[in-house]
Design a protein around this motif. Sequence first.
Motif, PDB file in Angstrom:
ATOM      1  N   UNK A  76       0.830  -1.211   0.000  1.00  0.00           N
ATOM      2  CA  UNK A  76       0.000   0.000   0.000  1.00  0.00           C
ATOM      3  C   UNK A  76       0.862   1.259   0.000  1.00  0.00           C
ATOM      4  N   UNK A  77       1.924   1.272   0.819  1.00  0.00           N
ATOM      5  CA  UNK A  77       2.783   2.456   0.875  1.00  0.00           C
ATOM      6  C   UNK A  77       3.468   2.728  -0.454  1.00  0.00           C
ATOM      7  N   UNK A  78       3.913   1.694  -1.139  1.00  0.00           N
ATOM      8  CA  UNK A  78       4.529   1.890  -2.456  1.00  0.00           C
ATOM      9  C   UNK A  78       3.533   2.531  -3.423  1.00  0.00           C
TER      10      UNK A  78
ATOM     11  N   UNK B  52       9.791  -7.273  -5.357  1.00  0.00           N
ATOM     12  CA  UNK B  52      11.236  -7.294  -5.099  1.00  0.00           C
ATOM     13  C   UNK B  52      11.516  -7.581  -3.627  1.00  0.00           C
ATOM     14  N   UNK B  53      10.808  -6.914  -2.722  1.00  0.00           N
ATOM     15  CA  UNK B  53      10.987  -7.201  -1.295  1.00  0.00           C
ATOM     16  C   UNK B  53      10.647  -8.654  -0.983  1.00  0.00           C
ATOM     17  N   UNK B  54       9.617  -9.156  -1.620  1.00  0.00           N
ATOM     18  CA  UNK B  54       9.223 -10.553  -1.429  1.00  0.00           C
ATOM     19  C   UNK B  54      10.327 -11.501  -1.896  1.00  0.00           C
TER      20      UNK B  54
ATOM     21  N   UNK C 170      11.240  -7.096   7.301  1.00  0.00           N
ATOM     22  CA  UNK C 170      10.914  -8.498   7.566  1.00  0.00           C
ATOM     23  C   UNK C 170       9.443  -8.709   7.241  1.00  0.00           C
ATOM     24  N   UNK C 171       9.187  -9.562   6.253  1.00  0.00           N
ATOM     25  CA  UNK C 171       7.804  -9.867   5.894  1.00  0.00           C
ATOM     26  C   UNK C 171       7.220 -10.772   6.980  1.00  0.00           C
ATOM     27  N   UNK C 172       6.076 -10.383   7.516  1.00  0.00           N
ATOM     28  CA  UNK C 172       5.517 -11.075   8.678  1.00  0.00           C
ATOM     29  C   UNK C 172       5.088 -12.499   8.349  1.00  0.00           C
ATOM     30  N   UNK C 173       4.468 -12.688   7.199  1.00  0.00           N
ATOM     31  CA  UNK C 173       3.996 -14.020   6.823  1.00  0.00           C
ATOM     32  C   UNK C 173       4.195 -14.208   5.326  1.00  0.00           C
ATOM     33  N   UNK C 174       5.309 -14.821   4.965  1.00  0.00           N
ATOM     34  CA  UNK C 174       5.600 -15.014   3.545  1.00  0.00           C
ATOM     35  C   UNK C 174       4.523 -15.846   2.854  1.00  0.00           C
ATOM     36  N   UNK C 175       3.932 -16.771   3.602  1.00  0.00           N
ATOM     37  CA  UNK C 175       2.918 -17.639   3.005  1.00  0.00           C
ATOM     38  C   UNK C 175       1.633 -16.929   2.654  1.00  0.00           C
TER      39      UNK C 175
ATOM     40  N   UNK D 158      -0.205  -6.929 -11.870  1.00  0.00           N
ATOM     41  CA  UNK D 158       0.023  -8.075 -10.987  1.00  0.00           C
ATOM     42  C   UNK D 158       0.218  -7.617  -9.543  1.00  0.00           C
ATOM     43  N   UNK D 159      -0.845  -7.133  -8.909  1.00  0.00           N
ATOM     44  CA  UNK D 159      -0.736  -6.718  -7.509  1.00  0.00           C
ATOM     45  C   UNK D 159      -0.723  -7.913  -6.571  1.00  0.00           C
ATOM     46  N   UNK D 160      -0.526  -7.613  -5.275  1.00  0.00           N
ATOM     47  CA  UNK D 160      -0.587  -8.634  -4.236  1.00  0.00           C
ATOM     48  C   UNK D 160      -1.984  -8.623  -3.629  1.00  0.00           C
ATOM     49  N   UNK D 161      -2.580  -9.794  -3.524  1.00  0.00           N
ATOM     50  CA  UNK D 161      -3.959  -9.900  -3.061  1.00  0.00           C
ATOM     51  C   UNK D 161      -4.117  -9.456  -1.614  1.00  0.00           C
ATOM     52  N   UNK D 162      -3.184  -9.859  -0.756  1.00  0.00           N
ATOM     53  CA  UNK D 162      -3.301  -9.577   0.674  1.00  0.00           C
ATOM     54  C   UNK D 162      -2.325  -8.516   1.152  1.00  0.00           C
ATOM     55  N   UNK D 163      -1.749  -7.760   0.227  1.00  0.00           N
ATOM     56  CA  UNK D 163      -0.763  -6.765   0.617  1.00  0.00           C
ATOM     57  C   UNK D 163       0.560  -7.397   1.014  1.00  0.00           C
ATOM     58  N   UNK D 164       1.420  -6.610   1.643  1.00  0.00           N
ATOM     59  CA  UNK D 164       2.748  -7.078   2.047  1.00  0.00           C
ATOM     60  C   UNK D 164       3.057  -6.509   3.427  1.00  0.00           C
ATOM     61  N   UNK D 165       2.553  -7.191   4.446  1.00  0.00           N
ATOM     62  CA  UNK D 165       2.741  -6.717   5.820  1.00  0.00           C
ATOM     63  C   UNK D 165       4.190  -6.966   6.273  1.00  0.00           C
ATOM     64  N   UNK D 166       4.839  -5.891   6.724  1.00  0.00           N
ATOM     65  CA  UNK D 166       6.245  -5.967   7.098  1.00  0.00           C
ATOM     66  C   UNK D 166       6.502  -5.325   8.454  1.00  0.00           C
TER      67      UNK D 166
END
Length: 491
Positions: free
Chosen positions: A184-186, A314-316, A462-467, A477-485
């Motif tokens: 979201x921040x990006x 990229x962070x992922x 640090x990504x909280x939950x990679x899964x 090609x967005x991320x469905x659940x975001x990228x919580x870090x």
Amino acid sequence: MENTRNFYFVGAALGIISAAFWYYKDDAIGATVRVDKSVPRFKIHNPILGGVLQMIKDIDNSGILIEEELNGPDFDRAKVLTIPFAEPTIFVNDPESVEYITNTNFENYIKGTFTKWRLTDVLGNGIFNTDGHDWFVQRKLSAKILTNRNFKLNIETVFSENIGIFIGVLNAVAESQTPVDMHSLFHRYFMDSFGKIAYGIDLNSLSQGIPSYVVSFDRTQNTMGDRLVNPFFPIVDFFNPYLKNDIKMIREFGEKVVKDRVGEPHNDRNDLLSLFLSHCNEDGSKLTTEELADHVISFILAGRDTTAQALSWTLFCLSNNPAAKTALYKEIDEILGDQLIPKYDQIKQMKYANAVFKETLRLYPSVPREGKVAVNDDTLPNGIKIPKGAIVGFCPYAMGRSEKLWENASAYKPERWLNSKQPSNYVYTAFMCGPRICLGKNLAELQGVFTLVSILKNFDFEIIDLGSVKQKMSLTLPMKNGLMCRITKRK
């Protein structure tokens, strides 16, 4: 007598159903053209319905479904995907065919009505939704703008200013030790930056929250992506509680941006809208408010989403590949030293950082699929016959993962980009190719790497939950659940 009539009725009905199953065993019902039966169909194909059931059921993973078909052991030269009452898509996966449809025989392969019908209510006649003369004029004008030296300098100035704001936001997050959605921040960062670059306005979404029209744009973009695989989208759209108001809000935003600037002097400004406002058509007329709004809305898609999503992935990828992450931090520290924000000439020196960005886009291209409608009957270089009206598709997501095109294709290896010989645009199709190749490719790479280096110099993630990181297939090609870090300051 009654039983006899019922018997004949049931027999006739079964006969009609059987005939329909036989006639449409290779193509979905209502397919606008028929593709030669010798070309294999997708494994998810069913008689009458084609591949629509599986595509709708697993719509967010539709790119993965296509990739598995095109890179599977049974793939030869092409495969056909059909959905009811629509043009069939003949997918290819070889650079020669991609070059042929996007360049060699460019005039025969157009966006066509399939895409236009599904996107016009939002994108209008913007550059991504037009063909022929209209496309050529917009392309020529956009190229002139993007190569303008003052425009490039304006871009560098805007991003240099906005990265300070972004780092300030991340500092606050790190101090609070509160998890944050970097996806979201990006998007908010690039929305603010592109607002200044494209329209000369300050949207302040990083500091004041996400504007309502951005929420509308995100929802509508997902809807447009769904329309590409769901032939029943008019029915789905009718029951969508947000769509009508979202489209209205998007169009009003685009028109307001234009109207607020009409009549203002723009010769001394270097934003995108000023250059469009100063443009004259061949007959001397100016672009209309609606035409200018089409440009405003289309360039949100090009300027915000693609790079924001590339950095999220990229962070992922770096989180899943500690060796690449360590090598990147090492290069950043060696070149920048105690300097916290890079200069643009330093970005060009960072070979590994640029390799990281390209390697991410190989595996997670911001535009994961593309298709062109054949104007006339044709034959591809691989021998596949293309009937008039069929779509020829290719999938950058699949091509980037093809073992035939990339050694150890599934591995994340930025080192593959450090060789002097680079793949052609028909192998690495993340920025499309041919005359419709992304005009902002070089700028996107520069700004993407600049932002990546800036935040990694100052923070660790640090990504909280990679899964939990999943794809959300839309136009991009967005991320469905975001990228919580979790974010920590680097010492």
